[in-house]
Write a protein that holds these residues in place. Sequence first.
Motif, mmCIF file in Angstrom:
data_model
loop_
_atom_site.group_PDB
_atom_site.id
_atom_site.type_symbol
_atom_site.label_atom_id
_atom_site.label_comp_id
_atom_site.label_asym_id
_atom_site.label_seq_id
_atom_site.Cartn_x
_atom_site.Cartn_y
_atom_site.Cartn_z
ATOM 1 N N ALA A 1 0.846 -1.209 -0.087
ATOM 2 C CA ALA A 1 0.105 -0.336 -0.232
ATOM 3 C C ALA A 1 0.612 1.459 0.089
ATOM 4 O O ALA A 1 0.516 2.365 -0.786
ATOM 5 C CB ALA A 1 -1.129 -0.233 1.487
ATOM 6 N N CYS A 2 2.169 1.258 0.735
ATOM 7 C CA CYS A 2 2.589 2.271 0.915
ATOM 8 C C CYS A 2 3.763 2.568 -0.416
ATOM 9 O O CYS A 2 3.932 3.744 -0.975
ATOM 10 C CB CYS A 2 3.821 2.246 2.394
ATOM 11 N N ALA A 3 3.345 1.781 -0.650
ATOM 12 C CA ALA A 3 4.042 1.736 -2.425
ATOM 13 C C ALA A 3 3.853 2.289 -3.453
ATOM 14 O O ALA A 3 4.555 2.644 -3.938
ATOM 15 C CB ALA A 3 5.460 0.397 -2.852
ATOM 16 N N SER A 4 2.824 1.540 -3.416
ATOM 17 C CA SER A 4 1.478 2.274 -4.956
ATOM 18 C C SER A 4 0.608 3.409 -4.306
ATOM 19 O O SER A 4 1.272 4.697 -5.700
ATOM 20 C CB SER A 4 0.124 1.483 -4.320
ATOM 21 N N PHE A 5 1.243 4.303 -3.583
ATOM 22 C CA PHE A 5 1.184 5.907 -3.316
ATOM 23 C C PHE A 5 2.442 6.151 -3.026
ATOM 24 O O PHE A 5 2.567 7.946 -3.907
ATOM 25 C CB PHE A 5 0.141 6.177 -1.389
ATOM 26 N N ALA A 6 3.357 6.268 -3.672
ATOM 27 C CA ALA A 6 4.275 6.577 -3.193
ATOM 28 C C ALA A 6 5.055 8.302 -3.934
ATOM 29 O O ALA A 6 4.858 8.716 -3.948
ATOM 30 C CB ALA A 6 5.879 5.563 -2.630
ATOM 31 N N PRO A 7 4.179 6.916 -5.422
ATOM 32 C CA PRO A 7 4.786 7.894 -6.593
ATOM 33 C C PRO A 7 4.101 9.404 -6.033
ATOM 34 O O PRO A 7 4.252 10.514 -6.429
ATOM 35 C CB PRO A 7 4.302 7.080 -7.440
ATOM 36 N N THR A 8 2.809 9.027 -5.697
ATOM 37 C CA THR A 8 2.008 10.099 -6.052
ATOM 38 C C THR A 8 2.243 11.158 -4.432
ATOM 39 O O THR A 8 1.911 12.407 -5.147
ATOM 40 C CB THR A 8 0.284 9.656 -5.222
ATOM 41 N N PHE A 9 3.023 10.544 -3.782
ATOM 42 C CA PHE A 9 3.270 11.401 -2.527
ATOM 43 C C PHE A 9 4.448 12.122 -3.457
ATOM 44 O O PHE A 9 4.492 13.358 -2.070
ATOM 45 C CB PHE A 9 3.874 10.523 -1.609
ATOM 46 N N GLN A 10 5.418 11.210 -3.215
ATOM 47 C CA GLN A 10 6.466 12.263 -4.370
ATOM 48 C C GLN A 10 5.922 13.148 -5.146
ATOM 49 O O GLN A 10 6.762 14.395 -5.086
ATOM 50 C CB GLN A 10 7.824 11.066 -4.639
ATOM 51 N N ALA B 1 3.215 14.841 -4.829
ATOM 52 C CA ALA B 1 2.636 16.281 -4.260
ATOM 53 C C ALA B 1 4.721 17.362 -2.930
ATOM 54 O O ALA B 1 4.098 18.222 -3.282
ATOM 55 C CB ALA B 1 1.958 15.802 -3.118
ATOM 56 N N LEU B 2 5.144 15.967 -2.873
ATOM 57 C CA LEU B 2 6.217 17.038 -2.127
ATOM 58 C C LEU B 2 6.560 17.858 -2.834
ATOM 59 O O LEU B 2 7.384 19.213 -2.590
ATOM 60 C CB LEU B 2 6.786 15.513 -0.896
ATOM 61 N N ASN B 3 6.946 16.836 -4.405
ATOM 62 C CA ASN B 3 8.091 17.859 -4.902
ATOM 63 C C ASN B 3 7.516 19.209 -5.726
ATOM 64 O O ASN B 3 7.805 20.235 -5.612
ATOM 65 C CB ASN B 3 8.981 17.630 -6.371
ATOM 66 N N GLU B 4 5.785 19.908 -5.689
ATOM 67 C CA GLU B 4 4.996 20.448 -6.270
ATOM 68 C C GLU B 4 5.623 21.224 -4.770
ATOM 69 O O GLU B 4 4.539 22.743 -5.014
ATOM 70 C CB GLU B 4 3.602 19.982 -6.346
ATOM 71 N N MET B 5 4.544 20.971 -3.778
ATOM 72 C CA MET B 5 4.583 22.042 -2.367
ATOM 73 C C MET B 5 6.273 22.459 -2.084
ATOM 74 O O MET B 5 6.444 23.578 -2.077
ATOM 75 C CB MET B 5 4.602 20.725 -1.074
ATOM 76 N N ALA B 6 7.219 21.569 -2.769
ATOM 77 C CA ALA B 6 8.282 22.635 -2.650
ATOM 78 C C ALA B 6 8.763 23.497 -3.658
ATOM 79 O O ALA B 6 9.217 24.552 -3.454
ATOM 80 C CB ALA B 6 9.371 21.559 -2.250
#
Length: 468
Positions: A448-457, A459-464
């Motif tokens: 579950a964490c692996a499948s969400f990781a690209p979306t989360f990354q 989001a982190l890139n966009e916020m940065a």
Amino acid sequence: MRKTWTAVIAVALALCLFGCGPVIKQEDDNAGVSGGKTTIEFFGWGDTDELNNYQTLVNKFMDENPDIIVSYSGESAQTYMYTLKQRAMSLPDMFLMPDYDFLEWVKNGKLKDITNYVSQEELSKLWPQAVDEYYFNRSNKTLGKTDGAKLYGLPKDLGPFTLVYNKTLLDQIINEKGLNQSEIYAQLSPEKPMTWQQFKTLLKKIDTDPNDDLYGISHYELEAAVYSNNADFFDEGAKNQTITSDRFTEAVQFIADLNLVDHVMPSAANQISTNGYQRFKSQGCVFSFMGPWDCANFWKAANFEYDILPVPYNGENPEAQSTAWVGSMAYCIKDNCGKAKTEACMKLMNYLCYNESAQREFYKLGQQVPNIKEMANNEYLNDTQGILANKNPKSRSVWLETISGTNDKIHGKVRTRYYTLKSDWYTLLSEHFTTEKMWEGKVTAKAACASFAPTFQTALNEMAAELG
């Protein structure tokens, strides 16, 4: 999930937090002054008990400051930030800002720099970590007290969210099952946290029937598990996701297995139908989680004895330590507040934040741990004023040690969303775990964490990028 994240940003844009609306004019310095009195609007949040507590303190403040009229109102935590965002172009003079929304609001110029309105002598009385959270350096876009950083709020409180147990119910179970009371209570130490394994073993002893409506624990806090396995959601600076790390996925699987394997916690569906707070108050479980702000409601509604404990940690990880999340909020002033109103707001903020009489009244009302270190570590801890006689929890030292770190076995850490420009990703992660049916055992925490990781990354890139 990608579409969901984009939609979240679109909603925020529509609420004018990103400078897309008309230019806000600076208020007149004498705005709100009439007949020698200054009127300010203060918007707060909380349940009925918390709102009543604040009205009590606001009334006391107005009695002591007859030249200031405070129009106080508030909403529940569920609707508070939505309402505040709706009012982004016409904010209240003074309002509360959750730690996990602070970065977005300060970055977008909505909060007033109050550095010149406070003294270091006054601030030195408070928990340093509480004050330091609300500094922001505009030149390098960083949080915390550093050279060049300015102060944009005073702390409302520090709220450690620790383990709580129903002592009355536990004693009843011990007697009914013929368990060794001394052996069980030897593990319930306010000074020595349990390991995950010790805690699971204890829960299985007291919750032996998976078919009844009584559970060992109501739910488990994600950040408590992650932090207590020396894991985190991202690296320093919130640049790269770390939810695929072994320690992170191990912490999530630990939570899932409390239901799937150990059968000591309600299923995800049952947790939705009855949240942990209500389940604990109705004595549907022995353990849950509690913060100092819960005292007012518990004193009124809980007809059983209870106490608090440090959160358990992964004893198989040599670098893991008991670490609870510590929430906070700030008293803030809108950026375009005129001089007269700003000065009135600062008087109210100072009163609520570190006036000794007000802080004493707050803990008397069951609202919070005192902001003033000396008061917390002596008067509050030892009840030298006789204010907390016969009131639970008895082990208030757990909250203080979670804040201060004076006990090397008990720690606290700010909520993870504090470090990111937006906090919606946390909700999306929780929704992902549900959608993937991880809590039902359809996929592992690792998957579950692996499948969400690209979306989360992403989001982190966009916020940065947006933070600059």
